[in-house]
Design a protein around this motif. Sequence first.
Motif, PDB file in Angstrom:
ATOM      1  N   ASN A 262     -69.003 -44.392 -52.164  1.00  0.00           N
ATOM      2  CA  ASN A 262     -69.772 -44.214 -50.935  1.00  0.00           C
ATOM      3  C   ASN A 262     -70.895 -45.248 -50.843  1.00  0.00           C
ATOM      4  N   GLU A 263     -71.688 -45.139 -49.798  1.00  0.00           N
ATOM      5  CA  GLU A 263     -72.760 -46.114 -49.570  1.00  0.00           C
ATOM      6  C   GLU A 263     -73.814 -46.044 -50.666  1.00  0.00           C
ATOM      7  N   ASP A 264     -74.046 -44.859 -51.196  1.00  0.00           N
ATOM      8  CA  ASP A 264     -75.017 -44.715 -52.282  1.00  0.00           C
ATOM      9  C   ASP A 264     -74.616 -45.576 -53.479  1.00  0.00           C
ATOM     10  N   ARG A 265     -73.349 -45.490 -53.871  1.00  0.00           N
ATOM     11  CA  ARG A 265     -72.868 -46.308 -54.991  1.00  0.00           C
ATOM     12  C   ARG A 265     -72.911 -47.787 -54.649  1.00  0.00           C
ATOM     13  N   ALA A 266     -72.545 -48.125 -53.423  1.00  0.00           N
ATOM     14  CA  ALA A 266     -72.538 -49.533 -53.017  1.00  0.00           C
ATOM     15  C   ALA A 266     -73.930 -50.143 -53.079  1.00  0.00           C
ATOM     16  N   LYS A 267     -74.922 -49.391 -52.631  1.00  0.00           N
ATOM     17  CA  LYS A 267     -76.295 -49.903 -52.599  1.00  0.00           C
ATOM     18  C   LYS A 267     -76.798 -50.247 -53.991  1.00  0.00           C
ATOM     19  N   VAL A 268     -76.612 -49.338 -54.937  1.00  0.00           N
ATOM     20  CA  VAL A 268     -77.142 -49.587 -56.285  1.00  0.00           C
ATOM     21  C   VAL A 268     -76.302 -50.623 -57.022  1.00  0.00           C
ATOM     22  N   THR A 269     -74.989 -50.668 -56.734  1.00  0.00           N
ATOM     23  CA  THR A 269     -74.141 -51.659 -57.393  1.00  0.00           C
ATOM     24  C   THR A 269     -74.503 -53.063 -56.930  1.00  0.00           C
ATOM     25  N   ARG A 270     -74.740 -53.208 -55.643  1.00  0.00           N
ATOM     26  CA  ARG A 270     -75.152 -54.524 -55.135  1.00  0.00           C
ATOM     27  C   ARG A 270     -76.494 -54.941 -55.727  1.00  0.00           C
ATOM     28  N   ALA A 271     -77.395 -53.976 -55.914  1.00  0.00           N
ATOM     29  CA  ALA A 271     -78.694 -54.291 -56.516  1.00  0.00           C
ATOM     30  C   ALA A 271     -78.506 -54.792 -57.946  1.00  0.00           C
ATOM     31  N   ALA A 272     -77.600 -54.164 -58.692  1.00  0.00           N
ATOM     32  CA  ALA A 272     -77.329 -54.600 -60.061  1.00  0.00           C
ATOM     33  C   ALA A 272     -76.690 -55.988 -60.078  1.00  0.00           C
ATOM     34  N   VAL A 273     -75.790 -56.236 -59.144  1.00  0.00           N
ATOM     35  CA  VAL A 273     -75.154 -57.552 -59.041  1.00  0.00           C
ATOM     36  C   VAL A 273     -76.195 -58.616 -58.698  1.00  0.00           C
ATOM     37  N   ASP A 274     -77.122 -58.294 -57.815  1.00  0.00           N
ATOM     38  CA  ASP A 274     -78.189 -59.238 -57.475  1.00  0.00           C
ATOM     39  C   ASP A 274     -79.024 -59.580 -58.710  1.00  0.00           C
ATOM     40  N   ALA A 275     -79.315 -58.566 -59.526  1.00  0.00           N
ATOM     41  CA  ALA A 275     -80.086 -58.805 -60.749  1.00  0.00           C
ATOM     42  C   ALA A 275     -79.311 -59.703 -61.708  1.00  0.00           C
ATOM     43  N   PHE A 276     -78.007 -59.509 -61.781  1.00  0.00           N
ATOM     44  CA  PHE A 276     -77.168 -60.358 -62.625  1.00  0.00           C
ATOM     45  C   PHE A 276     -77.199 -61.805 -62.146  1.00  0.00           C
ATOM     46  N   GLN A 277     -77.092 -61.996 -60.831  1.00  0.00           N
ATOM     47  CA  GLN A 277     -77.078 -63.356 -60.289  1.00  0.00           C
ATOM     48  C   GLN A 277     -78.417 -64.065 -60.497  1.00  0.00           C
TER      49      GLN A 277
END
Length: 428
Positions: free
Chosen positions: A44-59
């Motif tokens: 859902n959107e909740d998972r998408a939001k936090v996953t994108r935040a983690a990906v941003d931190a990785f980048q």
Amino acid sequence: MGRVSRRGSAGLLVGLLSLTAALSGCGSDSADGPVTLRFVWWGNEDRAKVTRAAVDAFQERHPDIKVETEYSGYDAYFQKLSTQVAGGAGPDLLQLDRATVGEYAGRNVLADLGEHVGKDLKLDKIPADLLAGGKVDGKQYAVAGGATTQMLIFDPTHFQAAGVTVPTAPGEKWTWAEFAEAMAKVGAAGQVSGTTDFGWAIDWFEVWLHQHGKSLYTPDGKLGFTSDELAGYWQMIGGMRAGRGVSPAEVTTKMDGSVQNSGIVTKQAASEIGYDSAVTGYFGAFGPNLKLAPLPSDVAESGMAAMPPVSFAVSQRSKNKAAAVKLLDFLLNDPDAGKLLGASRGVPPNEEVRAQVCASADAGSKAVCDYEVAQADKIGPAFGAWPTGSSAIKRDFQRTYDDVIFNRVGVADAAKRVVQDAEQSLGS
């Protein structure tokens, strides 16, 4: 396993992955220089939001690696993923579940992670039971993206109005008879059913089997239950349906495992059996007033287990396996990633990261952490990976239950059909 889909795309999956087996190759690995990864998941959107935040931190840590992300609902996810993989355009890092890890690994879609373990992929802080869920024929093809266990999530307002006390404290438990009586009281007292009918999802039948010393599948990948056992389980639920203890057929048939369509979120049921990896989604869609309780059991064995809600895997055909493994390791082991992801896929699989996350968790993540602490004595080891063919069995189980609740077929005949179809699907 953060969600349980009603209508899988097993036929499409098997057909396209068979084609993929013929096309798959090792792929080249461009570890040097700027690379672009594709990372896909469902949720859902909740998972998408936090996953994108983690990906941003990785980048930010790895400016030479760009990560493109995609997500969708479960069924749409696997339909698209199967097509992309068969066409040679699959993602570099992908999310799978128990019903699909074996399918994809068995058809050479996934890279063997063994050469990376202990080097650029650290797995020593992840329990062996969780890691076992990503192994096929002794090789580590996937890694748990979290740890989850079964739960009953409920709206206490309805239970209080019906005068029903739900066992939530450490050490408290209830039997199936007590559970059925409680749900009937809630159904009789208000405008909603006591709980969403749980007979459609094979995951909850698996719990019931473990309570009775059986299993869904045997260690050698055969069917672990009989038609009589399934018929008894469905008959028990049928008795609850007659008294509004569980949702009526017209509500149950709409269940697809997503939070937004769940009986409790749509306010058609006062409670619902699920995995605690979905709690943050429930809180986001319903509100923070929901509570968690253990599943009922008539024996000492609760049937609850520490399960991988989802697993991450690297594509065998990825041209950037080293970078994909680096992203995977970050999601699993980095404390900052753990803090951002919270309990969106269950508690973190890395036990050290889990302790840090739970120590500072709030809202839905705190509810998950608190629940797992309170029910620690009931949570056993993971059940193990499902064999090839299990995605078709999962689909047929759900479809056949629709026939049962709409009285198109009797319970005994329906259970026999499930067993016959399952025996044909295994090893396919």
